[in-house]
Design a protein around this motif. Structure first.
Motif, PDB file in Angstrom:
ATOM      1  N   VAL A   1      -5.548 -28.760  46.436  1.00  0.00           N
ATOM      2  CA  VAL A   1      -6.333 -27.617  45.973  1.00  0.00           C
ATOM      3  C   VAL A   1      -5.622 -26.353  46.411  1.00  0.00           C
ATOM      4  O   VAL A   1      -5.135 -26.263  47.546  1.00  0.00           O
ATOM      5  N   LEU A   2      -5.570 -25.387  45.521  1.00  0.00           N
ATOM      6  CA  LEU A   2      -4.922 -24.116  45.841  1.00  0.00           C
ATOM      7  C   LEU A   2      -5.656 -23.404  46.981  1.00  0.00           C
ATOM      8  O   LEU A   2      -6.888 -23.380  47.011  1.00  0.00           O
ATOM      9  N   LEU A   3      -4.876 -22.830  47.876  1.00  0.00           N
ATOM     10  CA  LEU A   3      -5.470 -22.085  48.982  1.00  0.00           C
ATOM     11  C   LEU A   3      -6.242 -20.873  48.471  1.00  0.00           C
ATOM     12  O   LEU A   3      -7.278 -20.502  49.037  1.00  0.00           O
ATOM     13  N   ASP A   4      -5.776 -20.260  47.394  1.00  0.00           N
ATOM     14  CA  ASP A   4      -6.490 -19.105  46.825  1.00  0.00           C
ATOM     15  C   ASP A   4      -7.892 -19.496  46.372  1.00  0.00           C
ATOM     16  O   ASP A   4      -8.850 -18.736  46.566  1.00  0.00           O
ATOM     17  N   ASP A   5      -8.029 -20.693  45.758  1.00  0.00           N
ATOM     18  CA  ASP A   5      -9.349 -21.142  45.309  1.00  0.00           C
ATOM     19  C   ASP A   5     -10.254 -21.463  46.489  1.00  0.00           C
ATOM     20  O   ASP A   5     -11.474 -21.249  46.418  1.00  0.00           O
ATOM     21  N   VAL A   6      -9.682 -21.977  47.573  1.00  0.00           N
ATOM     22  CA  VAL A   6     -10.472 -22.268  48.769  1.00  0.00           C
ATOM     23  C   VAL A   6     -10.952 -20.966  49.412  1.00  0.00           C
ATOM     24  O   VAL A   6     -12.125 -20.841  49.797  1.00  0.00           O
ATOM     25  N   GLU A   7     -10.053 -20.002  49.551  1.00  0.00           N
ATOM     26  CA  GLU A   7     -10.433 -18.708  50.141  1.00  0.00           C
ATOM     27  C   GLU A   7     -11.454 -17.985  49.282  1.00  0.00           C
ATOM     28  O   GLU A   7     -12.279 -17.224  49.794  1.00  0.00           O
ATOM     29  N   GLU A   8     -11.414 -18.212  47.976  1.00  0.00           N
ATOM     30  CA  GLU A   8     -12.362 -17.569  47.077  1.00  0.00           C
ATOM     31  C   GLU A   8     -13.768 -18.130  47.219  1.00  0.00           C
ATOM     32  O   GLU A   8     -14.756 -17.399  47.144  1.00  0.00           O
ATOM     33  N   GLY A   9     -13.874 -19.463  47.428  1.00  0.00           N
ATOM     34  CA  GLY A   9     -15.190 -20.092  47.430  1.00  0.00           C
ATOM     35  C   GLY A   9     -15.757 -20.428  48.782  1.00  0.00           C
ATOM     36  O   GLY A   9     -16.945 -20.768  48.888  1.00  0.00           O
ATOM     37  N   LEU A  10     -14.955 -20.371  49.848  1.00  0.00           N
ATOM     38  CA  LEU A  10     -15.431 -20.736  51.182  1.00  0.00           C
ATOM     39  C   LEU A  10     -15.576 -19.497  52.053  1.00  0.00           C
ATOM     40  O   LEU A  10     -14.585 -18.832  52.359  1.00  0.00           O
ATOM     41  N   PRO A  11     -16.788 -19.140  52.482  1.00  0.00           N
ATOM     42  CA  PRO A  11     -16.951 -17.995  53.393  1.00  0.00           C
ATOM     43  C   PRO A  11     -16.258 -18.253  54.726  1.00  0.00           C
ATOM     44  O   PRO A  11     -16.331 -19.358  55.271  1.00  0.00           O
ATOM     45  N   ASN A  12     -15.568 -17.239  55.206  1.00  0.00           N
ATOM     46  CA  ASN A  12     -14.816 -17.337  56.461  1.00  0.00           C
ATOM     47  C   ASN A  12     -13.866 -18.539  56.429  1.00  0.00           C
ATOM     48  O   ASN A  12     -13.858 -19.402  57.323  1.00  0.00           O
ATOM     49  N   SER A  13     -13.063 -18.602  55.358  1.00  0.00           N
ATOM     50  CA  SER A  13     -12.208 -19.771  55.120  1.00  0.00           C
ATOM     51  C   SER A  13     -11.140 -19.936  56.198  1.00  0.00           C
ATOM     52  O   SER A  13     -10.804 -21.063  56.574  1.00  0.00           O
TER      53      SER A  13
ATOM     54  N   ASN B   1     -17.537 -24.024  45.052  1.00  0.00           N
ATOM     55  CA  ASN B   1     -18.570 -23.403  45.878  1.00  0.00           C
ATOM     56  C   ASN B   1     -18.712 -24.220  47.160  1.00  0.00           C
ATOM     57  O   ASN B   1     -19.371 -25.267  47.181  1.00  0.00           O
ATOM     58  N   LEU B   2     -18.070 -23.777  48.228  1.00  0.00           N
ATOM     59  CA  LEU B   2     -18.027 -24.515  49.491  1.00  0.00           C
ATOM     60  C   LEU B   2     -18.828 -23.756  50.548  1.00  0.00           C
ATOM     61  O   LEU B   2     -18.646 -22.549  50.718  1.00  0.00           O
ATOM     62  N   LYS B   3     -19.696 -24.493  51.243  1.00  0.00           N
ATOM     63  CA  LYS B   3     -20.531 -23.852  52.249  1.00  0.00           C
ATOM     64  C   LYS B   3     -19.870 -23.801  53.620  1.00  0.00           C
ATOM     65  O   LYS B   3     -20.022 -22.829  54.352  1.00  0.00           O
ATOM     66  N   ASP B   4     -19.158 -24.882  53.983  1.00  0.00           N
ATOM     67  CA  ASP B   4     -18.580 -24.964  55.326  1.00  0.00           C
ATOM     68  C   ASP B   4     -17.331 -25.824  55.292  1.00  0.00           C
ATOM     69  O   ASP B   4     -16.880 -26.264  54.231  1.00  0.00           O
TER      70      ASP B   4
END
Length: 292
Positions: free
Chosen positions: A166-178, A144-147
């Protein structure tokens, strides 16, 4: 005036024909045909009643499959809700919604009360990607990433603990406007593509970057190691007093293989015969006995 007299035999046959015609009237045949037609029309009416009477039937009166009553439609609605919650989370809409609001936004207002109850009590509660708070629902990513700062702290922590990237898919899933956040971080992140084409993000620790003198680089590149076995390289390093990285890491303990007992090694006990000649017979298994 001449008069013709008819044959009495023909007259008798004519009377018999009239009697047979009167005994089998054409009106009764038409009535039988209409009765048979009415039975044919009643058959689909009976099928309609039987199909509408069964509550759990998934087929309509015309034989078509009732999609909304099937389990595939039920799980399809669940997948649509989870995908919608993921998309709105990626767009920055992280506030929680009630089930009625979710059904309204996903245009699933025609589901039955039984399916709605299943979503509330089983499907959404047990789904690993959905978080429940006081009867409201939100998306639950792996990270769960905010920014962008939160992403950089996550990558730095993984690097310090030796957890890798960290997988890019997991980052895109949890970071808005990744995509925007990753682009803003620039060279602070390193991308590595796995053999399965998935991208992994690593923290680019600039403190570990240092300049190596060209003389050392030439010496390093001048040593050919392509044709040398790894064991020979390790042996050479030991002679020079240099320990390899394999010795500093955790050693794998190989499981001890238990030896199987061979059946042929067991001593066999044979029955002895000719016991009455025990003092007469001699044993020649070790060669000819020496006479005393």
């Amino acid at each position: 005036m001449l008069a013709f007299r008819m044959d009495p035999a023909l007259l008798r046959e004519r009377e018999l024909f009239k009697k047979r015609a009167l005994s089998t009237p054409a009106v009764e045949k038409r009535q039988a045909a209409s009765d048979s037609g009415s039975h044919k029309k009643k058959k689909p009416k009976v099928d309609k009643e039987s199909s509408s009477g069964s509550k759990h039937s998934t087929e309509s009166s015309n034989g078509n499959f009732n999609i909304k009553a099937s389990s595939g439609y039920k799980f399809g609605c669940l997948a649509k809700i989870v995908n919608y919650m993921k998309t709105r989370h990626q767009n920055g809409d992280t506030h929680f919604l009630t089930l009625d609001e979710i059904l309204d936004e996903t245009k699933l207002l025609d589901i039955s009360m039984k399916q709605k109850q299943w979503l509330m009590t089983e499907a959404l509660v047990s789904n690993p990607k959905i978080e429940v708070r006081d009867g409201t629902y939100g998306f639950k990513p792996k990270y769960n990433l905010k920014d962008k700062k939160a992403l950089l702290r996550l990558l730095d922590k993984h690097d310090q603990l030796g957890l890798g990237g960290v997988l890019l898919d997991d980052v895109e899933e949890g970071l808005p406007n990744s995509a925007k956040a990753i682009k803003a971080l620039g060279d602070q992140i390193i991308f590595v593509t796995r053999p399965d084409k998935k991208k992994i993000l690593f923290y680019n620790d600039k403190h570990c970057q240092f300049a190596v003198d060209e003389e050392f680089q030439k010496l390093w590149r001048s040593v050919p190691v392509d044709s040398i076995d790894e064991e020979k390289i390790e042996e050479y390093l030991k002679k020079q007093g240099i320990s390899s990285m394999q010795e500093t890491g955790p050693k794998k303990v190989l499981p001890v293989q238990k030896r199987k007992k061979q059946g042929g090694q067991r001593k066999r006990h044979f029955k002895t015969h000719n016991n009455h000649l025990a003092g007469v017979l001699e044993d020649y298994s070790d060669g000819v006995p020496v006479k005393k």
